[in-house]
Design an enzyme around this catalytic site. Structure first.
Site, PDB file in Angstrom:
ATOM      1  CD  GLU A 170     -47.776  39.225  35.617  1.00 21.40           C
ATOM      2  OE1 GLU A 170     -47.932  37.998  35.584  1.00 21.40           O
ATOM      3  OE2 GLU A 170     -48.491  39.973  36.323  1.00 21.40           O
ATOM      4  CG  ASP A 187     -47.999  45.411  35.529  1.00 18.89           C
ATOM      5  OD1 ASP A 187     -46.968  44.756  35.768  1.00 18.89           O
ATOM      6  OD2 ASP A 187     -49.036  44.909  35.028  1.00 18.89           O
TER       7      ASP A 187
HETATM    8  N1  BES Z   1     -47.622  37.081  40.521  1.00 17.38           N
HETATM    9  C1  BES Z   1     -48.724  36.586  39.740  1.00 17.38           C
HETATM   10  C2  BES Z   1     -48.527  35.156  39.291  1.00 17.38           C
HETATM   11  C3  BES Z   1     -48.689  34.192  40.415  1.00 17.38           C
HETATM   12  C4  BES Z   1     -49.949  33.998  40.956  1.00 17.38           C
HETATM   13  C5  BES Z   1     -47.610  33.502  40.891  1.00 17.38           C
HETATM   14  C6  BES Z   1     -50.107  33.127  41.992  1.00 17.38           C
HETATM   15  C7  BES Z   1     -47.762  32.657  41.944  1.00 17.38           C
HETATM   16  C8  BES Z   1     -49.007  32.464  42.497  1.00 17.38           C
HETATM   17  C9  BES Z   1     -48.907  37.443  38.519  1.00 17.38           C
HETATM   18  O1  BES Z   1     -48.718  38.811  38.795  1.00 17.38           O
HETATM   19  C10 BES Z   1     -50.335  37.304  38.023  1.00 17.38           C
HETATM   20  O2  BES Z   1     -51.216  37.746  38.699  1.00 17.38           O
HETATM   21  N2  BES Z   1     -50.511  36.707  36.850  1.00 17.38           N
HETATM   22  C11 BES Z   1     -51.784  36.623  36.212  1.00 17.38           C
HETATM   23  C12 BES Z   1     -51.489  36.281  34.776  1.00 17.38           C
HETATM   24  C13 BES Z   1     -52.541  36.655  33.785  1.00 17.38           C
HETATM   25  C14 BES Z   1     -52.878  38.111  33.767  1.00 17.38           C
HETATM   26  C15 BES Z   1     -52.111  36.233  32.393  1.00 17.38           C
HETATM   27  C16 BES Z   1     -52.634  35.559  36.865  1.00 17.38           C
HETATM   28  O3  BES Z   1     -52.107  34.508  37.281  1.00 17.38           O
HETATM   29  O4  BES Z   1     -53.848  35.755  36.985  1.00 17.38           O
HETATM   30 MN    MN Z   2     -47.067  39.185  39.905  1.00 14.57          MN
HETATM   31 MN    MN Z   3     -50.494  39.554  39.845  1.00 12.73          MN
END
Ligand code: BES
Ligand code: MN
Ligand code: MN
Length: 475
Positions: free
Chosen positions: A160, A96
């Site tokens: 996710e 997604d």
């Molecule tokens: N890929 C990101 C997580 C991430 C962000 C890893 C920055 C490394 C650096 C993931 O897709 C994401 O955006 N996660 C959300 C999680 C939330 C929806 C619970 C986030 O970090 O905002």
């Molecule tokens: Mn991600």
């Molecule tokens: Mn993300």
């Protein structure tokens, strides 16, 4: 044994076909946060299943059922290899993507735009590039008739970006009653980025998150400020007063008993941040040359991202739009969203009552007759893993084999959140590694997301090489 040179040659020689693969993936509008695109999201999981099957993977779609009258997208569970003499790697990524209602690139966000060795498109780096990277690895082995050095289990999810509903339950259930995770020796999550644009990293931590909304409601409808200004309590006034209580402009969280829970860094720890390959100019690259840093000290900056909590206010709804002219009404309902990024020992359960009670108490001080509602929207726990493990040594060797030994990877904790990380670590009891493909200026979630072709191609090589290094590892 390292990856055979035929593997590396194949990847280099199929750059164009691999870019086309990513183009097809990006064209699928798998936006988890937009309910009008839910069918596209579901179809993307089904498409991914077909692609994996063509590459020799046995795939099951796991139905997660409904959420608020909307069908959840499938978990794509892939399985290749059952050789008990080989290790088994669990790979996690998500198919997604974030909404792309604002897009400043050329053309539309779902049409991959390749320019100056960069590929622009929603999901290019987060997280379709990495997912396609794994498919590229499989294709090379299939076409070259090379046996994979390890067994692989793929877990690709489609929710996710909106908090992975149902995923934790699936994992617990499957660990107790199923066999998908049977024999897994280590976990590799490919959903993160380099700290800079020049040096690879390996990531052994993520921050947790607690996401809130706050609503303030006054009159039944918007009111003319010329007629009712200074006659009634105004929700927007209450809102800005409250939001200002949450955090200092320095980033320090002013909700009581949050900051003081996190132990200060030791001298050694501070020094370890100073030793990371990071300069102010790296931040400026990401900010588009706007010098908006909170500190000149890079150790402070990195600790701000990696080992301190943070609080960000994401938006206020009920304000004005460009076509509103000189808007003069008193908006009747204001809604704001903010979140805290959490590090140990902070958890959502710890911060939720404190944030809520604090805002209610501050609201009471305003003596406003408006109504307030503070709501927790979801979140996840922080995680710090074990970086002195053969899983990391395998990834380290693979990274150096592809990028060169002078670009040996820095070990970092990430500021972003991937809640499933902790679940894997705790429920499977296996080492978890975050292995990145993209770099710091890729702009995940932004209005101009991209992935460099070199990161895509070399990232594919790193993924492949990593499997060989895992196979080699002395456990
Ligand atoms: N890929 C990101 C997580 C991430 C962000 C890893 C920055 C490394 C650096 C993931 O897709 C994401 O955006 N996660 C959300 C999680 C939330 C929806 C619970 C986030 O970090 O905002
Ligand atoms: Mn991600
Ligand atoms: Mn993300």
């Amino acid at each position: 044994m390292a990856a055979p040179s035929s593997f590396n040659d194949y990847v280099q020689n199929h750059t164009d076909a691999f870019i086309d693969r990513l183009r097809t993936a990006v064209a699928h509008k798998s936006v988890s946060g937009d309910s009008t695109l839910r069918q596209n999201l579901i179809d993307t999981g089904i498409w991914l299943k077909g692609e994996l099957e063509n590459l020799g993977v046995t795939v099951k779609l796991h139905d997660l059922g409904m959420q608020d009258n909307l069908q959840l997208p499938y978990l794509v569970l892939g399985s290749i290899g059952t050789d008990a003499s080989k290790k088994t790697v669990l790979v996690y990524s998500h198919y997604d993507v974030m909404p792309a209602n604002v897009w400043t690139g050329e053309g539309d966000p779902f049409t991959l735009d390749v320019k100056n060795d960069k590929m622009y498109g929603r999901g290019s780096t987060d997280d379709k590039g990495p997912v396609m990277g794994w498919l590229n690895v499989l294709e090379a082995h299939q076409k070259l008739q090379l046996p994979l050095p390890v067994n692989i289990r793929f877990l690709f999810e489609g929710m996710e970006e909106v908090g992975s509903p149902g995923l934790d339950n699936f994992i617990v259930d499957e660990v107790n009653n199923g066999d998908f995770f049977k024999g897994v020796d280590c976990v590799c999550i490919t959903d993160n980025y380099w700290l800079t644009t020049r040096r690879p990293v390996l990531t052994y931590g993520v921050r947790g998150i607690a996401y809130f909304s706050m609503d303030i409601t006054g009159a039944k409808d918007d009111m003319h400020s010329g007629l009712y200004g200074r006659m009634i309590h105004e929700p927007m006034t209450d809102m800005v007063k409250l939001l200002s209580k949450l955090v200092e402009t320095t980033g320090v969280i002013t909700v009581p008993d949050i900051e003081n829970q996190v132990p200060p860094p030791s001298d050694d720890e501070r020094e370890s941040y100073r030793l990371m390959d990071y300069q102010l100019s790296d931040l400026w690259k990401d900010t588009g040359d706007r010098k908006v840093e909170l500190s000149e000290d890079t150790a402070e900056l990195l600790m701000g991202r990696m080992r301190y909590p943070s609080l960000s206010i994401h938006g206020i709804r009920g304000t004005f739009d460009t076509n509103d002219g000189l808007k003069t009404i008193i908006p009747a309902n204001i809604s704001a969203r903010f979140s805290l990024r959490l590090v140990e020992p902070l958890t959502p359960n710890y911060v939720i009552p404190r944030v809520t009670a604090f805002l209610k108490a501050e609201f009471a001080k305003l003596n406003s007759k408006n109504e307030i509602e503070v709501k927790y929207e979801g979140g996840g726990l922080p995680w710090v893993g074990e970086r002195n493990h053969w899983n990391y040594q395998a990834a380290d060797a693979a990274t150096q084999a592809v990028w060169g030994s002078s670009l040996y990877p820095n070990y970092v904790r990430e500021g972003g959140s991937i809640p499933v990380t902790l679940t894997f670590s705790e429920k499977l009891g296996k080492n978890v590694l975050l292995l990145p493909m993209g770099q710091s200026d890729d702009g995940a979630h932004s209005s101009l997301e991209k992935l460099d072709i070199s990161n895509y191609i070399n990232g594919t090589r790193v993924f492949g090489e990593y499997l060989y290094q895992v196979a080699n590892a002395q456990t």
